[in-house]
Design a protein around this motif. Structure first.
Motif, PDB file in Angstrom:
ATOM      1  N   ALA A 185       8.371   5.613   1.667  1.00 20.01           N
ATOM      2  CA  ALA A 185       7.327   6.384   2.340  1.00 20.01           C
ATOM      3  C   ALA A 185       7.664   7.874   2.327  1.00 20.01           C
ATOM      4  CB  ALA A 185       7.147   5.888   3.769  1.00 20.01           C
ATOM      5  N   LEU A 186       8.919   8.208   2.613  1.00 18.37           N
ATOM      6  CA  LEU A 186       9.342   9.616   2.599  1.00 18.37           C
ATOM      7  C   LEU A 186       9.172  10.216   1.209  1.00 18.37           C
ATOM      8  CD1 LEU A 186      10.682  12.005   4.051  1.00 18.37           C
ATOM      9  CD2 LEU A 186      12.878  11.048   3.360  1.00 18.37           C
ATOM     10  N   LYS A 187       9.584   9.476   0.176  1.00 17.28           N
ATOM     11  CA  LYS A 187       9.429   9.961  -1.199  1.00 17.28           C
ATOM     12  C   LYS A 187       7.961  10.173  -1.548  1.00 17.28           C
ATOM     13  CE  LYS A 187       9.706   8.253  -5.893  1.00 17.28           C
ATOM     14  NZ  LYS A 187       8.337   7.847  -6.093  1.00 17.28           N
ATOM     15  N   THR A 188       7.128   9.250  -1.137  1.00 16.38           N
ATOM     16  CA  THR A 188       5.707   9.350  -1.451  1.00 16.38           C
ATOM     17  C   THR A 188       5.067  10.544  -0.760  1.00 16.38           C
ATOM     18  OG1 THR A 188       5.624   6.952  -1.687  1.00 16.38           O
ATOM     19  CG2 THR A 188       3.536   8.071  -1.442  1.00 16.38           C
ATOM     20  N   VAL A 189       5.397  10.763   0.501  1.00 24.10           N
ATOM     21  CA  VAL A 189       4.849  11.916   1.221  1.00 24.10           C
ATOM     22  C   VAL A 189       5.356  13.212   0.594  1.00 24.10           C
ATOM     23  CG1 VAL A 189       4.888  13.135   3.433  1.00 24.10           C
ATOM     24  CG2 VAL A 189       4.467  10.674   3.372  1.00 24.10           C
ATOM     25  N   LEU A 190       6.638  13.255   0.261  1.00 26.20           N
ATOM     26  CA  LEU A 190       7.207  14.447  -0.370  1.00 26.20           C
ATOM     27  C   LEU A 190       6.533  14.731  -1.707  1.00 26.20           C
ATOM     28  CD1 LEU A 190       9.346  16.688  -0.435  1.00 26.20           C
ATOM     29  CD2 LEU A 190      10.885  15.062  -1.509  1.00 26.20           C
ATOM     30  N   GLN A 191       6.334  13.696  -2.525  1.00 21.58           N
ATOM     31  CA  GLN A 191       5.683  13.938  -3.813  1.00 21.58           C
ATOM     32  C   GLN A 191       4.232  14.348  -3.614  1.00 21.58           C
ATOM     33  OE1 GLN A 191       6.363  10.149  -5.711  1.00 21.58           O
ATOM     34  NE2 GLN A 191       4.235   9.553  -5.569  1.00 21.58           N
ATOM     35  N   GLY A 192       3.569  13.829  -2.579  1.00 24.55           N
ATOM     36  CA  GLY A 192       2.198  14.254  -2.289  1.00 24.55           C
ATOM     37  C   GLY A 192       2.143  15.724  -1.939  1.00 24.55           C
ATOM     38  N   ILE A 193       3.114  16.189  -1.152  1.00 22.25           N
ATOM     39  CA  ILE A 193       3.170  17.609  -0.783  1.00 22.25           C
ATOM     40  C   ILE A 193       3.441  18.468  -2.019  1.00 22.25           C
ATOM     41  CG2 ILE A 193       4.542  19.325   0.479  1.00 22.25           C
ATOM     42  CD1 ILE A 193       4.907  17.136   2.665  1.00 22.25           C
ATOM     43  N   ASN A 235       6.640   5.579 -12.675  1.00 21.35           N
ATOM     44  CA  ASN A 235       6.772   6.804 -11.875  1.00 21.35           C
ATOM     45  C   ASN A 235       5.658   7.795 -12.191  1.00 21.35           C
ATOM     46  OD1 ASN A 235       9.052   6.414 -10.182  1.00 21.35           O
ATOM     47  ND2 ASN A 235      10.347   6.565 -11.984  1.00 21.35           N
ATOM     48  N   LEU A 236       5.358   7.961 -13.460  1.00 19.16           N
ATOM     49  CA  LEU A 236       4.292   8.873 -13.849  1.00 19.16           C
ATOM     50  C   LEU A 236       2.953   8.410 -13.269  1.00 19.16           C
ATOM     51  CD1 LEU A 236       3.671  11.411 -15.485  1.00 19.16           C
ATOM     52  CD2 LEU A 236       3.226   9.937 -17.449  1.00 19.16           C
ATOM     53  N   THR A 237       2.698   7.115 -13.320  1.00 17.72           N
ATOM     54  CA  THR A 237       1.467   6.569 -12.747  1.00 17.72           C
ATOM     55  C   THR A 237       1.420   6.785 -11.243  1.00 17.72           C
ATOM     56  OG1 THR A 237       1.406   4.903 -14.494  1.00 17.72           O
ATOM     57  CG2 THR A 237       0.071   4.485 -12.551  1.00 17.72           C
ATOM     58  N   ASN A 238       2.557   6.577 -10.566  1.00 21.15           N
ATOM     59  CA  ASN A 238       2.604   6.829  -9.115  1.00 21.15           C
ATOM     60  C   ASN A 238       2.243   8.276  -8.795  1.00 21.15           C
ATOM     61  OD1 ASN A 238       3.277   4.245  -8.346  1.00 21.15           O
ATOM     62  ND2 ASN A 238       5.464   4.660  -8.225  1.00 21.15           N
ATOM     63  N   PHE A 239       2.759   9.208  -9.563  1.00 18.62           N
ATOM     64  CA  PHE A 239       2.456  10.615  -9.327  1.00 18.62           C
ATOM     65  C   PHE A 239       0.970  10.896  -9.555  1.00 18.62           C
ATOM     66  CE2 PHE A 239       7.063  11.698 -10.651  1.00 18.62           C
ATOM     67  CZ  PHE A 239       7.513  11.325  -9.394  1.00 18.62           C
ATOM     68  N   LEU A 240       0.418  10.308 -10.602  1.00 12.78           N
ATOM     69  CA  LEU A 240      -1.010  10.520 -10.886  1.00 12.78           C
ATOM     70  C   LEU A 240      -1.892   9.908  -9.804  1.00 12.78           C
ATOM     71  CD1 LEU A 240      -0.977   9.967 -14.746  1.00 12.78           C
ATOM     72  CD2 LEU A 240      -1.268  12.136 -13.537  1.00 12.78           C
ATOM     73  N   ILE A 282      -1.805  12.261  -6.861  1.00 15.35           N
ATOM     74  CA  ILE A 282      -2.635  13.459  -7.069  1.00 15.35           C
ATOM     75  C   ILE A 282      -4.102  13.146  -6.798  1.00 15.35           C
ATOM     76  CG2 ILE A 282      -3.583  15.004  -8.833  1.00 15.35           C
ATOM     77  CD1 ILE A 282      -0.854  15.036 -10.140  1.00 15.35           C
ATOM     78  N   HIS A 283      -4.571  12.012  -7.307  1.00 14.26           N
ATOM     79  CA  HIS A 283      -6.003  11.707  -7.241  1.00 14.26           C
ATOM     80  C   HIS A 283      -6.422  11.002  -5.964  1.00 14.26           C
ATOM     81  CE1 HIS A 283      -6.734  13.205 -11.228  1.00 14.26           C
ATOM     82  NE2 HIS A 283      -5.702  12.511 -11.683  1.00 14.26           N
ATOM     83  N   THR A 284      -5.473  10.464  -5.204  1.00 11.61           N
ATOM     84  CA  THR A 284      -5.829   9.812  -3.934  1.00 11.61           C
ATOM     85  C   THR A 284      -5.027  10.474  -2.822  1.00 11.61           C
ATOM     86  OG1 THR A 284      -4.210   8.047  -4.305  1.00 11.61           O
ATOM     87  CG2 THR A 284      -6.459   7.622  -5.030  1.00 11.61           C
ATOM     88  N   SER A 285      -4.026   9.771  -2.313  1.00 19.14           N
ATOM     89  CA  SER A 285      -3.150  10.336  -1.285  1.00 19.14           C
ATOM     90  C   SER A 285      -1.865   9.535  -1.229  1.00 19.14           C
ATOM     91  CB  SER A 285      -3.835  10.287   0.092  1.00 19.14           C
ATOM     92  OG  SER A 285      -3.946   8.950   0.538  1.00 19.14           O
ATOM     93  N   ALA A 286      -0.884  10.069  -0.510  1.00 22.93           N
ATOM     94  CA  ALA A 286       0.391   9.372  -0.353  1.00 22.93           C
ATOM     95  C   ALA A 286       0.194   8.066   0.408  1.00 22.93           C
ATOM     96  CB  ALA A 286       1.393  10.271   0.365  1.00 22.93           C
ATOM     97  N   LEU A 287      -0.695   8.075   1.395  1.00 21.18           N
ATOM     98  CA  LEU A 287      -0.957   6.860   2.174  1.00 21.18           C
ATOM     99  C   LEU A 287      -1.575   5.768   1.302  1.00 21.18           C
ATOM    100  CD1 LEU A 287      -0.955   5.364   4.834  1.00 21.18           C
ATOM    101  CD2 LEU A 287      -3.147   6.450   5.375  1.00 21.18           C
TER     102      LEU A 287
END
Length: 173
Positions: free
Chosen positions: A35-43, A109-114, A117-122
């Protein structure tokens, strides 16, 4: 997190034959770290001051992951290097398997980042929970793994949460 705590209390009261407290704590820790990684990458992917594209973020996060995971693998998996070398000497296909696995990890990982970008970390977290529940169902169907009533209730709670999140997203549009 609340569902996990309810499950833990239920397991202590009724007992679960395959329950392991260390494993449970590691599972909660992994969920919190994800969760922390996802929020950080969203920011990092959406912030105007720190905006990065997916490829650059992956370029910065991959070495950090290697630095964290190599020592953990060497400590937790005794003689992993020796075993891997021995396997590679016996069958050179293992090197191709490792290369293929690395490529898959890169694209995940690349898909997670995309997705972030297009939705949200949540949304990415909810998708991760749904993926876990689907993996359990597939495991039950293919391997006939036993599941307790408590486990089944937990998976139903997860799917209910995914459905409620999906409905809430639809209403906000």
């Amino acid at each position: 997190m609340f569902g996990s705590l309810c499950w833990l209390i239920d397991v202590y009261l009724k007992g679960e034959p395959l329950f392991n407290m260390f494993g449970f704590i590691m599972c909660l820790s992994a969920t919190a770290a994800r969760a922390l990684k996802t929020v950080l990458q969203g920011i990092l992917l959406s912030s105007e001051g720190e905006k990065l594209d997916s490829m650059n973020l992956l370029m910065y996060m991959a070495p950090i992951a290697v630095v964290c995971l190599i020592p953990a693998a060497l400590i937790m998996e005794k003689d992993v290097v020796g075993i891997t070398i021995a396997l590679a000497r016996e069958d050179s296909k293992i090197l191709w398997y490792l290369l293929f696995n690395s490529a898959l990890a890169y694209f995940v990982n690349l898909t997670n980042f995309l997705v972030t970008i297009h939705t949200s970390a949540l949304t990415l977290q909810v998708l991760g929970n749904a993926k876990g529940a689907v993996a359990v169902v597939v495991s039950i169907l293919i391997f006939r793994n036993p599941v307790s009533v408590t486990g089944m209730l937990g998976y139903c709670l997860t799917i209910t949460g995914v459905i409620l999140y999906s409905e809430a997203k639809k209403r906000n549009k």
